[in-house]
Design an enzyme around this catalytic site. Structure first.
Site, PDB file in Angstrom:
ATOM      1  N   GLU A 148     -39.044  -3.272 -26.312  1.00 41.14           N
ATOM      2  CA  GLU A 148     -39.048  -4.282 -27.391  1.00 41.14           C
ATOM      3  C   GLU A 148     -37.635  -4.654 -27.840  1.00 41.14           C
ATOM      4  O   GLU A 148     -37.351  -4.738 -29.040  1.00 41.14           O
ATOM      5  CB  GLU A 148     -39.902  -3.815 -28.579  1.00 41.14           C
ATOM      6  CG  GLU A 148     -41.377  -3.779 -28.220  1.00 41.14           C
ATOM      7  CD  GLU A 148     -42.309  -3.772 -29.409  1.00 41.14           C
ATOM      8  OE1 GLU A 148     -41.845  -3.824 -30.562  1.00 41.14           O
ATOM      9  OE2 GLU A 148     -43.526  -3.737 -29.176  1.00 41.14           O
TER      10      GLU A 148
HETATM   11  C1  LIG Z   1     -41.870   2.466 -20.769  1.00 38.80           C
HETATM   12  C2  LIG Z   1     -41.568   1.019 -20.822  1.00 38.80           C
HETATM   13  C3  LIG Z   1     -42.526   0.126 -21.258  1.00 38.80           C
HETATM   14  C4  LIG Z   1     -42.276  -1.249 -21.229  1.00 38.80           C
HETATM   15  N1  LIG Z   1     -43.276  -2.133 -21.550  1.00 38.80           N
HETATM   16  C5  LIG Z   1     -43.064  -3.453 -21.298  1.00 38.80           C
HETATM   17  C6  LIG Z   1     -44.141  -4.390 -21.399  1.00 38.80           C
HETATM   18  O1  LIG Z   1     -45.271  -4.035 -21.744  1.00 38.80           O
HETATM   19  N2  LIG Z   1     -43.900  -5.681 -21.084  1.00 38.80           N
HETATM   20  C7  LIG Z   1     -42.663  -6.107 -20.686  1.00 38.80           C
HETATM   21  O2  LIG Z   1     -42.496  -7.277 -20.400  1.00 38.80           O
HETATM   22  N3  LIG Z   1     -41.618  -5.249 -20.624  1.00 38.80           N
HETATM   23  C8  LIG Z   1     -41.790  -3.945 -20.899  1.00 38.80           C
HETATM   24  N4  LIG Z   1     -40.748  -3.065 -20.793  1.00 38.80           N
HETATM   25  C9  LIG Z   1     -39.433  -3.565 -20.446  1.00 38.80           C
HETATM   26  C10 LIG Z   1     -38.404  -3.423 -21.550  1.00 38.80           C
HETATM   27  O3  LIG Z   1     -38.636  -4.363 -22.551  1.00 38.80           O
HETATM   28  C11 LIG Z   1     -37.043  -3.554 -20.868  1.00 38.80           C
HETATM   29  O4  LIG Z   1     -36.834  -2.331 -20.212  1.00 38.80           O
HETATM   30  C12 LIG Z   1     -35.946  -3.891 -21.808  1.00 38.80           C
HETATM   31  O5  LIG Z   1     -36.062  -5.211 -22.215  1.00 38.80           O
HETATM   32  C13 LIG Z   1     -34.550  -3.686 -21.192  1.00 38.80           C
HETATM   33  O6  LIG Z   1     -34.454  -4.224 -19.926  1.00 38.80           O
HETATM   34  P1  LIG Z   1     -33.851  -3.354 -18.729  1.00 38.80           P
HETATM   35  O7  LIG Z   1     -34.550  -2.042 -18.727  1.00 38.80           O
HETATM   36  O8  LIG Z   1     -33.917  -4.159 -17.505  1.00 38.80           O
HETATM   37  O9  LIG Z   1     -32.354  -3.078 -19.160  1.00 38.80           O
HETATM   38  P2  LIG Z   1     -31.112  -4.090 -19.000  1.00 38.80           P
HETATM   39  O10 LIG Z   1     -31.476  -5.425 -19.518  1.00 38.80           O
HETATM   40  O11 LIG Z   1     -30.609  -3.974 -17.604  1.00 38.80           O
HETATM   41  O12 LIG Z   1     -30.071  -3.462 -20.018  1.00 38.80           O
HETATM   42  C14 LIG Z   1     -29.322  -2.281 -19.697  1.00 38.80           C
HETATM   43  C15 LIG Z   1     -28.506  -1.905 -20.930  1.00 38.80           C
HETATM   44  O13 LIG Z   1     -27.566  -2.933 -21.243  1.00 38.80           O
HETATM   45  C16 LIG Z   1     -27.654  -3.285 -22.613  1.00 38.80           C
HETATM   46  N5  LIG Z   1     -27.332  -4.700 -22.765  1.00 38.80           N
HETATM   47  C17 LIG Z   1     -27.824  -5.762 -22.083  1.00 38.80           C
HETATM   48  N6  LIG Z   1     -27.259  -6.891 -22.512  1.00 38.80           N
HETATM   49  C18 LIG Z   1     -26.400  -6.569 -23.512  1.00 38.80           C
HETATM   50  C19 LIG Z   1     -25.508  -7.286 -24.366  1.00 38.80           C
HETATM   51  N7  LIG Z   1     -25.389  -8.606 -24.310  1.00 38.80           N
HETATM   52  N8  LIG Z   1     -24.784  -6.594 -25.277  1.00 38.80           N
HETATM   53  C20 LIG Z   1     -24.879  -5.254 -25.352  1.00 38.80           C
HETATM   54  N9  LIG Z   1     -25.705  -4.531 -24.583  1.00 38.80           N
HETATM   55  C21 LIG Z   1     -26.456  -5.158 -23.671  1.00 38.80           C
HETATM   56  C22 LIG Z   1     -29.103  -2.975 -23.011  1.00 38.80           C
HETATM   57  O14 LIG Z   1     -29.186  -2.725 -24.400  1.00 38.80           O
HETATM   58  C23 LIG Z   1     -29.362  -1.719 -22.173  1.00 38.80           C
HETATM   59  O15 LIG Z   1     -28.904  -0.603 -22.875  1.00 38.80           O
HETATM   60  C24 LIG Z   1     -40.987  -1.702 -20.836  1.00 38.80           C
HETATM   61  C25 LIG Z   1     -40.005  -0.793 -20.442  1.00 38.80           C
HETATM   62  C26 LIG Z   1     -40.284   0.554 -20.421  1.00 38.80           C
HETATM   63  C27 LIG Z   1     -39.222   1.491 -19.949  1.00 38.80           C
END
Ligand SMILES: Cc1cc2nc3c(=O)[nH]c(=O)nc-3n(C[C@H](O)[C@H](O)[C@H](O)COP(=O)(O)OP(=O)(O)OC[C@H]3O[C@@H](n4cnc5c(N)ncnc54)[C@H](O)[C@@H]3O)c2cc1C
Length: 754
Positions: free
Chosen positions: A442
């Site tokens: 989220e």
């Molecule tokens: C258990 C679980 C359940 C989930 N459930 C759902 C679901 O039901 N539906 C759905 O659509 N998604 C779901 N997600 C996805 C979740 O919302 C994403 O994992 C999340 O949005 C982050 O994306 P990413 O993991 O690809 O990390 P990335 O986007 O690759 O980010 C990596 C890191 O970089 C940081 N970062 C990125 N951009 C910036 C910036 N501009 N400034 C500072 N920091 C930054 C982030 O905070 C993070 O720490 C789920 C994920 C998990 C692990």
């Protein structure tokens, strides 16, 4: 008649000012602009204004639960908690047992937010949040399973944006659990940055129910979708294109959401991720040439291209409920269990909760449990009054999960090996494994802190900036200048007042800041008013000097966001203390929370000044926010001791602190812990008597006549009860496999192709 002074001011001052203003405005991407339009604001605008309106604050009050909501909490929720066996779910089944799934559907746990006219329960945000919290005190996976259909699910999106036909068909089915929903936004490329989404929809003609129909051909590769593997209905986000102009408009139509039944040809779901080893259903999904009619677009043709705004709107409420409820549950369980454990566990001849080093961990555990429950209740007041406060819910999401991480980590430290060894007796291992999930989902936390809280807060909560941005965007230059002139001079007046307020209140330690006349907590109200003024000037200087560049100075904007967040969380703690009728027994918790929060704000503002890219303006920020030079060092050792004792001592304050934790029946580990605590406290006088006579052994004490035979038996009972709690599980090696997976399976492992 035109005012000559205003005309002159417009021509000489406002016109060049408007040119400069345009040049420093931050460039906004489409997704950022849409996020700014989603939801609304609430109490955070007052905190950002530099002069919070305490009368308005006093008017916020919780409506409590309706008789139906209370009956649901006392009935199905309690019964459900009794059915949940954390170890069985998380380590043996890696799923909820079938009777639990059936119970959830039968009692409409998936339809808490769906109105009664659509067969749902129609609960308030407060009741919904309380249900999720109570379940989470027993088992995180069950709470997540209940949480998802009640947030983005897409029940909420349907209620907010669905067509009448979509609502009539889907909402009753979702409420009764006839459809299991999920929401698929995240893909391989698109994590935090939804605009990188590669899922596509192409408008075309296709066959539906045997007829040629205008529709969309979908292709996607999504991952991490909660409930995805068992879902029957996907809320799918994709970029819509209309290359043949079949809808009569542009080719690129933007991010759109559609309702996609999982039994359609080309949809592939069912595989599972194993997030941190937890049992809730989560997995990838693929769609290849999946055809749906345009009627399946959520909200119909009118909502084409509005997907991101819809999601941000729904998240503006959801972020205030889901993760804050789970986090509060973890904090309350940590406080209850760690307080009890520290009281009954002895090393070096005394209970470990007496060691100052352990108390340093116990106090934040108690204070965080108090603060998170306060904040959870507070945001629900806003939500129940119809607000969708995007900034406040961002604050809640980030700070609830970060503080949950802190409290669970401290709880693990205090428990030592007891919380490390996996088994039915370990009540902390599941919350511990869940930490990174709360942090990431989220809106991942680093991004939320760095970009969202202050990035959106500074524009949404500011009394003038958004209006000024709208004014300079007006195409009629005369009208734009007229509006801008009117706003900018009021803005300047607002700044002058805040500069004075901030400097004066810093100099005088907030002694003369505004506070409600009759409150016994005037001191705390004044601190909030002082730091609100400090935040207002520090923000204004940052926005004015850095302009659009502030977006890339994440460390500056994140610290300003931390101050805004702290003001919000401290307001919540005040509200809770007063709503609970200011119990003296809880005062140590409020004092600790305030002392800690004020020190955090003070430090963050100093850091903004010290790290500001311009030395002069950094010095100005320090001058206006830190002049008095008062010490803001956080809780004293005496305050820490008071809270540490509170969570180790059975009584009304500890009961209030842990209200809603499902302790279970006698054999459950939390119940056994509470029993051992009660018995230990009851026998304390016997232990004291023995200690006075320099005797540690009950047997020797009985033989020497220091305690009676009956008292000796009591001490033996305590010993047995404590033994039961401090024991950990062990397993015969034959019960264990190397991976916990079926090593004989022929099925290949699949991977999402990047
Ligand atoms: C258990 C679980 C359940 C989930 N459930 C759902 C679901 O039901 N539906 C759905 O659509 N998604 C779901 N997600 C996805 C979740 O919302 C994403 O994992 C999340 O949005 C982050 O994306 P990413 O993991 O690809 O990390 P990335 O986007 O690759 O980010 C990596 C890191 O970089 C940081 N970062 C990125 N951009 C910036 C910036 N501009 N400034 C500072 N920091 C930054 C982030 O905070 C993070 O720490 C789920 C994920 C998990 C692990």
């Amino acid at each position: 008649m035109p005012n000559p002074f205003k005309s002159l001011r417009r021509a000489v001052l406002s016109k060049p000012l408007m040119g400069w203003y345009k040049s420093v405005l931050p460039g906004l991407s489409d997704t950022e602009a849409q996020a700014l339009e989603a939801g609304d604001t609430w109490w955070e605008t007052d905190l950002f204004s530099g002069k919070p309106d305490w009368d308005r604050f006093a008017s916020f009050s919780s409506k409590g639960f309706t008789p139906e909501e209370q009956a649901f909490l006392d009935g199905p929720v309690r019964e459900l908690c009794g059915m949940l066996d954390d170890f069985e779910i998380e380590h043996e089944l890696l799923d909820l047992p079938e009777p639990v799934w059936a119970f959830l559907k039968r009692h409409k746990f998936f339809g808490m937010i769906i109105p009664q006219e659509f067969d749902g329960l129609g609960f308030s945000a407060s009741a919904h949040s309380e249900v999720v919290k109570r379940i989470a005190t027993r088992n995180v996976s069950a709470a997540v399973t209940v949480m998802v259909p009640n947030s983005l699910g897409p029940g909420e999106l349907l209620m907010l944006y669905g067509t009448e036909d979509q609502k009539a068909y889907y909402l009753p089915r979702l409420a009764k659990g006839e459809e299991i929903p999920c929401f698929a936004l995240t893909g391989v490329e698109a994590g935090s940055d939804a605009s990188a989404m590669t899922a596509t929809g192409t408008v075309c003609e296709g066959e539906w129910d045997g007829k040629n129909t205008l529709g969309i051909k979908l292709d996607w590769e999504k991952r991490y979708t909660t409930l995805g593997p068992v879902a029957t209905l996907i809320g799918l986000a994709f970029k819509l294109k209309d290359p043949d102009g079949l809808l009569g408009g542009e080719e690129d139509l933007g991010i759109t959401v559609a309702l996609v039944p999982t039994d359609l040809h080309g949809v592939d779901t069912g595989d599972r991720h194993i997030p941190a080893g937890l049992a809730f259903q989560n997995g990838p999904s693929w769609g290849r040439n999946v055809f749906i009619p345009v009627d399946q677009i959520l909200g119909g043709k009118e909502q084409i291209g509005q997907g991101w705004k819809m999601l941000m709107g729904a998240l503006a409420a959801g972020r205030g409920i889901s993760l804050p409820s789970l986090s509060t549950a973890a904090a309350q369980v940590s406080a209850q269990s760690t307080g009890a454990y520290a009281r009954i566990r002895e090393q070096f001849g005394i209970n470990i909760g007496k060691f100052e080093g352990v108390q340093e961990k116990l106090a934040p555990i108690g204070a965080i449990a108090y603060q998170l429950e306060a904040a959870r209740r507070f945001i629900c007041i806003g939500l129940d009054n119809g607000h969708h406060p995007g900034v406040a819910s961002g604050i809640m999401k980030y700070h609830a999960t970060e503080r949950m991480r802190e409290t669970v980590n401290h709880a693990m430290d205090v428990h030592g090996g007891k919380s490390i060894c996996v088994g039915p007796k370990n009540y902390l291992e599941t919350p511990y494994r869940a930490i990174p999930i709360g942090i990431t989902v989220e809106g991942a936390n680093i991004l939320t802190r760095s970009l969202i809280i202050f990035g959106q807060g500074s524009i949404r909560c500011h009394p003038y900036i958004l209006k000024e941005m709208q004014a300079v965007a007006i195409s009629d230059k005369k009208e734009a200048l007229q509006k801008f002139d009117d706003l900018i001079w009021r803005h300047v007046g607002h700044d002058i007042a805040n500069i004075w307020r901030s400097w004066f209140h810093s100099l005088t330690g907030g002694k003369f800041a505004a506070a409600p006349r009759n409150s016994q907590l005037k001191l705390y109200y004044r601190e909030l008013a002082r730091y609100s003024a400090n935040l207002a000037v520090a923000s204004e200087i940052s926005l004015g000097i850095l302009g659009g560049k502030l977006k890339f100075k994440e460390s500056i904007s994140a610290r300003l966001g931390d101050v805004l967040a702290e003001l919000f969380l401290l307001s919540a703690a005040l509200k809770r203390f007063e709503a609970d009728d200011a119990p003296a027994a809880d005062k140590p918790l409020l004092d600790w929370v305030f002392s800690d929060g004020i020190a955090r704000m003070h430090t963050k503002l100093a850091e903004v000044g010290e790290n500001f890219p311009s030395g002069f303006w950094g010095w100005t920020i320090r001058l206006l926010t830190q002049t008095g030079g008062q010490r803001r060092r956080g809780p004293t050792d005496a305050m820490t001791q008071a809270v540490a004792n509170l969570i180790q001592t059975p009584g009304e304050a500890r009961n209030r602190l842990t209200e809603g934790v499902f302790t279970g029946k006698d054999t459950d580990p939390l119940a056994a812990l509470e029993r051992a605590l009660a018995m230990t406290v009851e026998c304390q006088t016997l232990r004291d008597r023995m200690r006075e006579k320099d005797t540690d052994s009950p047997q020797a004490a009985r033989d020497a006549g220091i305690i009676t035979a009956e008292e000796y038996e009591k001490l033996r009972d305590v010993h047995r009860a404590v033994r039961e709690v401090i024991e950990v599980d062990s397993f015969d090696p034959s019960r264990l496999t190397k991976t916990g997976m079926n090593a004989d399976s022929e099925e290949p492992r699949k991977a999402l192709s990047a």
